[in-house]
Design a protein around this motif. Structure first.
Motif, short mmCIF file in Angstrom:
data_model
loop_
_atom_site.label_atom_id
_atom_site.label_comp_id
_atom_site.label_asym_id
_atom_site.label_seq_id
_atom_site.Cartn_x
_atom_site.Cartn_y
_atom_site.Cartn_z
N LEU A 20 0.83 -1.20 0.00
CA LEU A 20 0.00 0.00 0.00
C LEU A 20 0.87 1.25 0.00
O LEU A 20 0.60 2.21 -0.73
N ASP A 21 1.93 1.26 0.80
CA ASP A 21 2.83 2.42 0.85
C ASP A 21 3.48 2.68 -0.51
O ASP A 21 3.64 3.83 -0.92
N LYS A 22 3.85 1.61 -1.22
CA LYS A 22 4.45 1.77 -2.56
C LYS A 22 3.45 2.39 -3.53
O LYS A 22 3.80 3.25 -4.33
N VAL A 23 2.21 1.96 -3.44
CA VAL A 23 1.18 2.52 -4.32
C VAL A 23 0.98 4.01 -4.00
O VAL A 23 0.93 4.84 -4.91
N LEU A 24 0.89 4.33 -2.73
CA LEU A 24 0.68 5.73 -2.33
C LEU A 24 1.84 6.60 -2.78
O LEU A 24 1.63 7.73 -3.25
N ALA A 25 3.06 6.11 -2.67
CA ALA A 25 4.23 6.88 -3.10
C ALA A 25 4.22 7.07 -4.61
O ALA A 25 4.55 8.15 -5.11
N GLY A 26 3.83 6.04 -5.33
CA GLY A 26 3.81 6.10 -6.79
C GLY A 26 2.70 6.99 -7.34
O GLY A 26 2.85 7.61 -8.39
N GLN A 27 1.59 7.04 -6.65
CA GLN A 27 0.46 7.84 -7.12
C GLN A 27 0.54 9.29 -6.66
O GLN A 27 -0.21 10.12 -7.12
N TYR A 46 -6.06 3.40 7.77
CA TYR A 46 -7.37 2.75 7.68
C TYR A 46 -7.46 1.89 6.42
O TYR A 46 -7.98 0.78 6.46
N LEU A 47 -6.94 2.40 5.30
CA LEU A 47 -6.95 1.62 4.06
C LEU A 47 -6.14 0.34 4.20
O LEU A 47 -6.50 -0.70 3.64
N SER A 48 -5.04 0.39 4.97
CA SER A 48 -4.25 -0.83 5.17
C SER A 48 -5.05 -1.86 5.96
O SER A 48 -4.96 -3.06 5.69
N VAL A 49 -5.83 -1.42 6.93
CA VAL A 49 -6.67 -2.33 7.70
C VAL A 49 -7.75 -2.94 6.80
O VAL A 49 -8.00 -4.14 6.85
N VAL A 50 -8.37 -2.11 5.97
CA VAL A 50 -9.40 -2.60 5.04
C VAL A 50 -8.78 -3.57 4.04
O VAL A 50 -9.39 -4.60 3.72
N LEU A 51 -7.58 -3.28 3.58
CA LEU A 51 -6.90 -4.17 2.63
C LEU A 51 -6.68 -5.55 3.24
O LEU A 51 -7.01 -6.57 2.62
N ILE A 108 -6.50 3.04 -5.22
CA ILE A 108 -5.33 2.73 -4.40
C ILE A 108 -5.35 1.26 -3.98
O ILE A 108 -4.37 0.55 -4.13
N LEU A 109 -6.48 0.80 -3.45
CA LEU A 109 -6.57 -0.59 -3.00
C LEU A 109 -6.51 -1.57 -4.18
O LEU A 109 -5.94 -2.66 -4.05
N MET A 110 -7.08 -1.19 -5.30
CA MET A 110 -7.03 -2.05 -6.48
C MET A 110 -5.58 -2.26 -6.92
O MET A 110 -5.15 -3.38 -7.19
#
Length: 166
Positions: free
Chosen positions: A26-33, A44-49, A144-146
Protein backbone atom coordinates in the motif's frame (compact mmCIF):
# COMPACT_ATOMS: atom_id res chain seq x y z
CA UNK A 1 -1.12 -30.38 15.26
CA UNK A 2 2.13 -29.57 16.98
CA UNK A 3 2.76 -26.76 19.45
CA UNK A 4 4.17 -24.36 16.84
CA UNK A 5 0.86 -24.45 14.93
CA UNK A 6 -1.13 -23.42 18.00
CA UNK A 7 1.33 -21.04 19.70
CA UNK A 8 -0.48 -17.68 20.05
CA UNK A 9 2.78 -15.71 20.01
CA UNK A 10 3.82 -17.26 16.69
CA UNK A 11 0.35 -16.73 15.26
CA UNK A 12 0.43 -13.05 16.24
CA UNK A 13 3.93 -12.61 14.83
CA UNK A 14 2.95 -14.19 11.51
CA UNK A 15 -0.16 -12.03 11.40
CA UNK A 16 1.96 -8.93 12.05
CA UNK A 17 4.34 -9.92 9.24
CA UNK A 18 1.45 -10.41 6.86
CA UNK A 19 0.01 -7.01 7.80
CA UNK A 20 3.44 -5.41 7.23
CA UNK A 21 3.69 -7.09 3.82
CA UNK A 22 0.31 -5.66 2.81
CA UNK A 23 1.13 -2.25 4.31
CA UNK A 24 4.38 -2.13 2.33
CA UNK A 25 2.47 -2.74 -0.91
CA UNK A 26 0.00 0.00 0.00
CA UNK A 27 2.83 2.42 0.85
CA UNK A 28 4.45 1.77 -2.56
CA UNK A 29 1.18 2.52 -4.32
CA UNK A 30 0.68 5.73 -2.33
CA UNK A 31 4.23 6.88 -3.10
CA UNK A 32 3.81 6.10 -6.79
CA UNK A 33 0.46 7.84 -7.12
CA UNK A 34 1.52 10.91 -5.14
CA UNK A 35 -1.87 10.76 -3.52
CA UNK A 36 -2.54 13.40 -0.92
CA UNK A 37 -4.42 11.45 1.73
CA UNK A 38 -4.11 11.74 5.48
CA UNK A 39 -1.98 9.34 7.52
CA UNK A 40 -5.14 8.22 9.28
CA UNK A 41 -6.79 7.31 6.00
CA UNK A 42 -3.65 5.52 4.76
CA UNK A 43 -3.63 3.42 7.95
CA UNK A 44 -7.37 2.75 7.68
CA UNK A 45 -6.95 1.62 4.06
CA UNK A 46 -4.25 -0.83 5.17
CA UNK A 47 -6.67 -2.33 7.70
CA UNK A 48 -9.40 -2.60 5.04
CA UNK A 49 -6.90 -4.17 2.63
CA UNK A 50 -5.96 -6.88 5.12
CA UNK A 51 -9.60 -7.54 6.00
CA UNK A 52 -10.57 -7.62 2.34
CA UNK A 53 -7.94 -10.20 1.51
CA UNK A 54 -8.82 -12.35 4.52
CA UNK A 55 -12.58 -12.52 4.12
CA UNK A 56 -15.07 -13.27 1.39
CA UNK A 57 -17.70 -10.53 1.28
CA UNK A 58 -20.06 -12.87 -0.57
CA UNK A 59 -20.64 -14.72 2.72
CA UNK A 60 -22.97 -12.01 4.09
CA UNK A 61 -26.56 -13.23 3.61
CA UNK A 62 -27.84 -9.64 3.37
CA UNK A 63 -26.89 -7.57 0.38
CA UNK A 64 -25.15 -4.23 0.80
CA UNK A 65 -28.22 -2.34 -0.42
CA UNK A 66 -30.46 -4.10 2.11
CA UNK A 67 -27.97 -3.38 4.90
CA UNK A 68 -27.79 0.28 3.85
CA UNK A 69 -31.58 0.70 3.96
CA UNK A 70 -31.70 -0.98 7.36
CA UNK A 71 -28.96 1.32 8.67
CA UNK A 72 -30.88 4.37 7.38
CA UNK A 73 -33.86 3.33 9.50
CA UNK A 74 -31.77 3.01 12.66
CA UNK A 75 -29.01 5.57 11.86
CA UNK A 76 -26.28 3.27 13.20
CA UNK A 77 -22.79 4.69 12.70
CA UNK A 78 -21.01 1.35 13.03
CA UNK A 79 -23.28 -0.21 10.40
CA UNK A 80 -22.59 2.65 7.95
CA UNK A 81 -18.84 2.16 8.47
CA UNK A 82 -19.18 -1.60 7.88
CA UNK A 83 -21.22 -1.03 4.73
CA UNK A 84 -18.64 1.49 3.51
CA UNK A 85 -15.87 -1.02 4.19
CA UNK A 86 -17.74 -3.83 2.42
CA UNK A 87 -18.40 -1.57 -0.58
CA UNK A 88 -14.75 -0.52 -0.69
CA UNK A 89 -13.66 -4.16 -0.55
CA UNK A 90 -16.09 -5.19 -3.30
CA UNK A 91 -15.15 -2.32 -5.61
CA UNK A 92 -11.39 -2.55 -5.14
CA UNK A 93 -10.39 -6.07 -4.13
CA UNK A 94 -13.24 -8.27 -5.36
CA UNK A 95 -13.99 -6.15 -8.46
CA UNK A 96 -13.72 -9.15 -10.79
CA UNK A 97 -16.73 -10.76 -9.13
CA UNK A 98 -18.64 -7.49 -9.58
CA UNK A 99 -18.16 -7.77 -13.34
CA UNK A 100 -20.16 -11.02 -13.24
CA UNK A 101 -22.95 -9.62 -11.03
CA UNK A 102 -26.19 -7.81 -11.77
CA UNK A 103 -24.87 -4.50 -10.43
CA UNK A 104 -21.84 -2.61 -11.61
CA UNK A 105 -18.94 -1.12 -9.69
CA UNK A 106 -20.62 2.30 -9.58
CA UNK A 107 -23.32 0.81 -7.35
CA UNK A 108 -20.73 -0.12 -4.72
CA UNK A 109 -18.92 3.19 -5.13
CA UNK A 110 -22.12 5.15 -4.59
CA UNK A 111 -23.29 3.18 -1.55
CA UNK A 112 -19.77 3.17 -0.09
CA UNK A 113 -19.34 6.91 -0.46
CA UNK A 114 -22.79 7.59 1.02
CA UNK A 115 -22.17 5.17 3.89
CA UNK A 116 -18.91 6.83 4.89
CA UNK A 117 -20.61 10.23 4.65
CA UNK A 118 -23.34 9.02 7.02
CA UNK A 119 -20.70 7.56 9.35
CA UNK A 120 -18.88 10.91 9.38
CA UNK A 121 -22.04 12.74 10.45
CA UNK A 122 -22.36 10.81 13.71
CA UNK A 123 -18.77 9.87 14.60
CA UNK A 124 -16.38 11.56 17.02
CA UNK A 125 -14.46 14.41 15.35
CA UNK A 126 -11.23 12.49 14.63
CA UNK A 127 -13.12 9.66 12.92
CA UNK A 128 -15.61 12.03 11.30
CA UNK A 129 -12.82 13.79 9.42
CA UNK A 130 -11.37 10.52 8.16
CA UNK A 131 -14.77 9.13 7.08
CA UNK A 132 -15.57 12.39 5.30
CA UNK A 133 -12.22 12.25 3.51
CA UNK A 134 -12.95 8.66 2.53
CA UNK A 135 -16.42 9.60 1.30
CA UNK A 136 -15.06 12.45 -0.81
CA UNK A 137 -12.17 10.35 -2.17
CA UNK A 138 -13.93 7.01 -2.47
CA UNK A 139 -12.99 6.47 -6.12
CA UNK A 140 -9.35 7.33 -5.40
CA UNK A 141 -9.36 4.94 -2.45
CA UNK A 142 -10.78 2.20 -4.68
CA UNK A 143 -7.96 2.80 -7.16
CA UNK A 144 -5.33 2.73 -4.40
CA UNK A 145 -6.57 -0.59 -3.00
CA UNK A 146 -7.03 -2.05 -6.48
CA UNK A 147 -3.43 -1.26 -7.37
CA UNK A 148 -2.12 -2.50 -4.00
CA UNK A 149 -4.02 -5.77 -4.42
CA UNK A 150 -2.61 -6.20 -7.90
CA UNK A 151 0.89 -5.53 -6.58
CA UNK A 152 0.42 -8.13 -3.84
CA UNK A 153 -0.71 -10.78 -6.30
CA UNK A 154 2.15 -9.98 -8.67
CA UNK A 155 4.75 -10.05 -5.89
CA UNK A 156 7.46 -12.64 -6.01
CA UNK A 157 5.77 -14.54 -3.18
CA UNK A 158 3.58 -17.36 -4.32
CA UNK A 159 0.17 -17.99 -2.78
CA UNK A 160 1.77 -20.88 -0.92
CA UNK A 161 4.43 -18.53 0.51
CA UNK A 162 1.76 -16.09 1.69
CA UNK A 163 -0.25 -18.91 3.27
CA UNK A 164 2.85 -20.26 5.02
CA UNK A 165 3.48 -16.81 6.48
CA UNK A 166 -0.11 -16.58 7.61
Amino acid sequence: MDKKDTDPAQFLEKRRQLHLFFKEALDKVLAGQHNDISRELAFYLSVVLVRGLETDPHQDPKGIGERYLSALDDNRTAEFREIGDASLIMASIWWQSVIRSLVDINYYMDIGSRSYQRASESSPRNLADMFEELSENFKGSVNILMEATQMIFEASMTNEDILKTY
